[in-house]
Design a protein around this motif. Structure first.
Motif, PDB file in Angstrom:
ATOM      1  N   THR A   1       0.851  -1.189   0.000  1.00  0.00           N
ATOM      2  CA  THR A   1       0.000   0.000   0.000  1.00  0.00           C
ATOM      3  C   THR A   1       0.886   1.238   0.000  1.00  0.00           C
ATOM      4  OG1 THR A   1      -1.713  -1.158   1.243  1.00  0.00           O
ATOM      5  CG2 THR A   1      -1.829   1.243   1.205  1.00  0.00           C
ATOM      6  N   ALA A   2       0.594   2.139  -0.926  1.00  0.00           N
ATOM      7  CA  ALA A   2       1.368   3.376  -1.017  1.00  0.00           C
ATOM      8  C   ALA A   2       0.414   4.529  -1.250  1.00  0.00           C
ATOM      9  CB  ALA A   2       2.390   3.296  -2.145  1.00  0.00           C
ATOM     10  N   GLN A   3       0.904   5.727  -0.966  1.00  0.00           N
ATOM     11  CA  GLN A   3       0.075   6.904  -1.158  1.00  0.00           C
ATOM     12  C   GLN A   3      -0.331   7.053  -2.620  1.00  0.00           C
ATOM     13  OE1 GLN A   3       1.794  10.797  -0.373  1.00  0.00           O
ATOM     14  NE2 GLN A   3       0.058  11.282   0.953  1.00  0.00           N
ATOM     15  N   GLY A   4       0.483   6.519  -3.516  1.00  0.00           N
ATOM     16  CA  GLY A   4       0.178   6.590  -4.939  1.00  0.00           C
ATOM     17  C   GLY A   4      -1.018   5.762  -5.350  1.00  0.00           C
ATOM     18  N   GLN A   5      -1.606   5.008  -4.410  1.00  0.00           N
ATOM     19  CA  GLN A   5      -2.776   4.210  -4.741  1.00  0.00           C
ATOM     20  C   GLN A   5      -4.030   5.049  -4.907  1.00  0.00           C
ATOM     21  OE1 GLN A   5      -2.438   1.092  -1.626  1.00  0.00           O
ATOM     22  NE2 GLN A   5      -2.584  -0.344  -3.330  1.00  0.00           N
ATOM     23  N   THR A   6      -3.884   6.359  -4.913  1.00  0.00           N
ATOM     24  CA  THR A   6      -5.011   7.227  -5.216  1.00  0.00           C
ATOM     25  C   THR A   6      -5.657   6.820  -6.532  1.00  0.00           C
ATOM     26  OG1 THR A   6      -3.886   9.035  -4.106  1.00  0.00           O
ATOM     27  CG2 THR A   6      -5.711   9.620  -5.565  1.00  0.00           C
TER      28      THR A   6
ATOM     29  N   ALA B   1      -9.860  14.198  -2.111  1.00  0.00           N
ATOM     30  CA  ALA B   1      -9.026  13.916  -0.937  1.00  0.00           C
ATOM     31  C   ALA B   1      -7.618  14.454  -1.140  1.00  0.00           C
ATOM     32  CB  ALA B   1      -8.991  12.419  -0.653  1.00  0.00           C
ATOM     33  N   SER B   2      -7.089  15.088  -0.091  1.00  0.00           N
ATOM     34  CA  SER B   2      -5.696  15.525  -0.126  1.00  0.00           C
ATOM     35  C   SER B   2      -4.788  14.317   0.073  1.00  0.00           C
ATOM     36  CB  SER B   2      -5.451  16.550   0.980  1.00  0.00           C
ATOM     37  OG  SER B   2      -5.617  15.930   2.250  1.00  0.00           O
ATOM     38  N   GLY B   3      -3.456  14.551  -0.064  1.00  0.00           N
ATOM     39  CA  GLY B   3      -2.525  13.453   0.117  1.00  0.00           C
ATOM     40  C   GLY B   3      -2.608  12.860   1.510  1.00  0.00           C
TER      41      GLY B   3
ATOM     42  N   PHE C   1      -7.123   7.432   4.736  1.00  0.00           N
ATOM     43  CA  PHE C   1      -8.217   6.611   4.226  1.00  0.00           C
ATOM     44  C   PHE C   1      -7.716   5.211   3.877  1.00  0.00           C
ATOM     45  CE2 PHE C   1     -10.720   4.765   0.862  1.00  0.00           C
ATOM     46  CZ  PHE C   1     -12.017   4.911   1.344  1.00  0.00           C
ATOM     47  N   LEU C   2      -6.599   5.127   3.166  1.00  0.00           N
ATOM     48  CA  LEU C   2      -6.067   3.817   2.785  1.00  0.00           C
ATOM     49  C   LEU C   2      -5.709   2.988   4.012  1.00  0.00           C
ATOM     50  CD1 LEU C   2      -3.770   4.848  -0.215  1.00  0.00           C
ATOM     51  CD2 LEU C   2      -5.852   3.485  -0.343  1.00  0.00           C
TER      52      LEU C   2
END
Length: 581
Positions: A131-136, A437-439, A445-446
């Motif tokens: 899981t990474a922040q890039g999973q937006t 959603a912001s970063g 959330f993730l």
């Protein structure tokens, strides 16, 4: 669980061996220190895409090896795939990456067995989730959201989804059969007309035996040469039995021979055999003469019959040219098309029956999709409540969240388009999560989403790559506690810059870059040295080392205030773990 990772000549890593443990494993270090290289190596050994850039400069081969501990379900799956387990019930995965002539090749093995990409992908899903922040991007994909919701819904949803898949496949088959029948109707009618004409034409010819044409051709020869046959018949008759001239016939000569042999028998009984043979020959010649005479007398010109024969020969030759080339092949073709015509007339389903079948399949698919939609709505309501509870401790007390399910035409996965709707602030309308959603909000959330799945998921290792970027203070503390919560059910690997998160770790690693002098040349006394950058990892296995690292993360230097802050973080983390246990 990932227990051991060995890396060789991968990016900036020359040689590296890491031992991970259960619970929360944290990697820290300065920005650009190479923390993500470790996660890249894990991704690579589990089948991730690689290029020549992952191979360390100056070499043409990289190797990543990972050892995972197995469980009963995973062991059973490997046995089904004909992969033997090693003695300590571990799974040993290796991937060798080579670059030659500008081409990159790799080979993956599981417990020493060479495996393909599909196998590694299936194994990866059972071992690790990253899981990474890039999973937006994934959060904005309806298919991914649908899979998350169905997994959260559990067996009832997944089983109904299989029912939908079966119903959809049946509907597709019925629809394809109908479309094929419709599009082929013109061709079928054309074929029907053609075969009907051919069967009628061949039937009217009244085909008989395969040798009829040869027999007719012989009859034609006889009818065309009646006079010649009569003359030759009479000539043979004269030669054998009755001659108008003075020359003796064959029967006369045989009679004379019989007389002589009879006299000889009186003197020598051995001549009786020859006498019998001459008598038999005489009887045979007489019979031939009688039959040839009868044949000659029976011959007469028959122009009408000759015309009939000629017409039949022309008719059969025409059939042979169209359906042959031989009469036997024409007869076989006639028999074959009779069967094809019967099939076209009797065995083909009508369009009406196929339309009824398609409608029935569509009704079943619609019913299955409706049931799946209801189950998803039930799962969505539970997920909404659960996710809001998980988000509130992450400094999102007023958050609103809703799983929007919109109806779409039925597909193999149902008739639903699913969107995560989100509003972090009171008074603001719900909007698609991926759009507003912001970063920092997306990170939380993730993490909350993974917490919702933590007890249901069977994946042994969860990896978080800088999931805490963009947050600080109370939110960072909440993320640290949430990661610790997840680590009670899974092994967690986390790359972080947050001292609050790092303090919660059960196992802490510091990643940094070092510049070393590397000898060039085969022999040390002949070789020259050059500076090379390498990634090094230190296991912070005592309190002093961890305190210094946390101080660096918090204050940038080991000042007394930073050390004191680090100590407070470690104490706070220890208290939190003790309370949870």
């Amino acid at each position: 669980m990932l227990s051991l990772l060995r890396i060789e000549n991968f990016a900036l890593i020359d040689q590296l061996e890491l031992e991970f443990g259960p619970g929360l494993n944290v990697l820290t270090g300065e920005t650009g220190a190479g923390k993500s290289i470790i996660l890249d190596a894990i991704d690579a050994v589990l089948g991730g895409k690689v290029s020549s850039r992952v191979i360390r400069t100056g070499t043409n081969r990289a190797m990543v090896e990972a050892t995972f501990t197995s469980n009963s379900a995973l062991a059973a799956w490997l046995t089904e795939q004909e992969i033997d387990l090693i003695e300590d019930n571990s799974i040993f995965i290796s991937r060798e990456i080579t670059a030659t002539s500008g081409k990159v090749r790799s080979r993956s093995r599981v417990n020493g067995v060479l495996v393909n990409q599909q196998f590694i992908s299936e194994l990866r899903d059972r071992l690790v989730e990253i899981t990474a922040q890039g999973q937006t991007v994934l959060v904005g994909q309806s298919a991914q959201i649908r899979d998350w919701l169905d997994a959260y819904g559990g067996d009832s949803v997944l089983q109904q989804r299989q029912e939908v898949a079966h119903a959809f496949n049946a509907y597709q088959q019925a629809q394809q059969a109908l479309e094929k029948r419709r599009t082929s109707e013109r061709e079928r009618l054309q074929q029907l007309d053609l075969l009907t004409y051919q069967v009628k034409e061949l039937g009217e010819v009244n085909l008989g035996e395969p040798d009829e044409l040869e027999q007719l051709q012989q009859e034609r020869q006889r009818l065309n040469h009646v006079v010649e046959l009569q003359q030759m018949s009479y000539k043979v008759y004269q030669a054998l039995y009755q001659n108008d001239g003075e020359a003796p016939t064959a029967t006369d000569l045989l009679a004379d021979s019989e007389t002589v042999l009879s006299d000889m028998v009186e003197y020598d009984s051995q001549m009786q055999t020859l006498l019998d043979m001459v008598r038999d020959a005489q009887a045979t010649v007489v019979e031939v003469a009688r039959q040839i005479n009868a044949y000659g007398e029976s011959l007469e010109a028959d122009p009408q019959r000759l015309e009939e024969v000629e017409e039949r020969i022309r008719e059969l030759k025409q059939i042979c040219r169209k359906y042959g080339p031989t009469l036997a092949e024409a007869i076989a073709y006639y028999q074959r098309i009779q069967a094809e015509l019967a099939e076209l007339n009797d065995s083909e389903q009508s369009i009406e029956s196929l339309e009824i079948q398609q409608a029935e399949c569509l009704a079943k698919l619609t019913q299955a999709c409706q049931k799946l939609t209801q189950l998803r709505r039930t799962a969505a309501a539970k997920l909404e409540a659960k996710l809001i509870r998980e988000l509130k401790p992450l400094a999102m007390e007023k958050v609103q969240f809703q799983v929007e399910i919109a109806l779409v035409p039925p597909t193999i996965v149902g008739a639903d388009k699913i969107t995560f709707m989100f509003s972090p602030n009171p008074g603001e309308p719900l909007q698609p999560l991926s759009e507003i959603a912001s970063g920092g909000e997306m990170s939380r959330f993730l993490l909350a989403l993974k917490a919702c799945f933590s007890q249901a998921e069977t994946t042994g290792t969860m990896v978080f790559d800088e999931i805490d970027v963009g947050v600080s203070g109370r939110v960072a503390q909440a993320i640290a506690e949430k990661l610790h919560q997840l680590s009670q059910f899974h092994q967690v690997l986390c790359v972080t810059h947050q001292p609050l998160v790092a303090a919660m770790a059960d196992r802490h690693f510091r990643v940094d870059k070092q510049v070393i002098n590397q000898i060039k040349g085969k022999k040390e006394h002949n070789g020259s040295s050059e500076e090379r950058t390498v990634v090094r990892i230190t296991t912070l296995d005592n309190l002093t080392k961890r305190r210094e690292e946390l101080a660096q993360l918090a204050g940038g230097k080991s000042a007394q205030e930073a050390i004191a802050f680090a100590e407070s973080l470690l104490t706070q983390a220890a208290n939190h773990r003790q309370q949870k246990h």
